[in-house]
Design a protein around this motif. Structure first.
Motif: not given
Length: 80
Positions: A8-16, A21-25, A66-69, A72-78
């Protein structure tokens, strides 16, 4: 067989993302409030039990899905 160990490196992306998470809650709160309102009214033919609570519960389920599906494409770019 040798099991591969993932490092595990420090740059591992989170699942969501935090938005997911806010929308899921929010969706879970809508579902809980809908069932609680239906329980509190405790009347089969009441206005809240027939109209308000089912709409809140369905809105909560749709929000959770909707929150699960949503991805965010911005996370892929990063991550690249």
């Amino acid at each position: 067989m040798v099991a591969k160990q993932r490092t595990r490196s420090g740059s591992d992306a989170m699942l969501f993302s935090s938005w997911n998470y806010k929308t899921l809650i929010l969706g879970l709160v809508l579902v809980i409030v809908g069932f609680t309102a239906m329980y509190i009214e405790n009347e089969v033919q009441g206005f809240i039990s027939l109209y308000v609570s089912p709409i809140m519960i369905m809105a909560g389920y749709i929000t959770v899905i909707f929150a699960i599906i949503k991805h965010d494409k911005r996370n892929d770019d990063n991550a690249e």
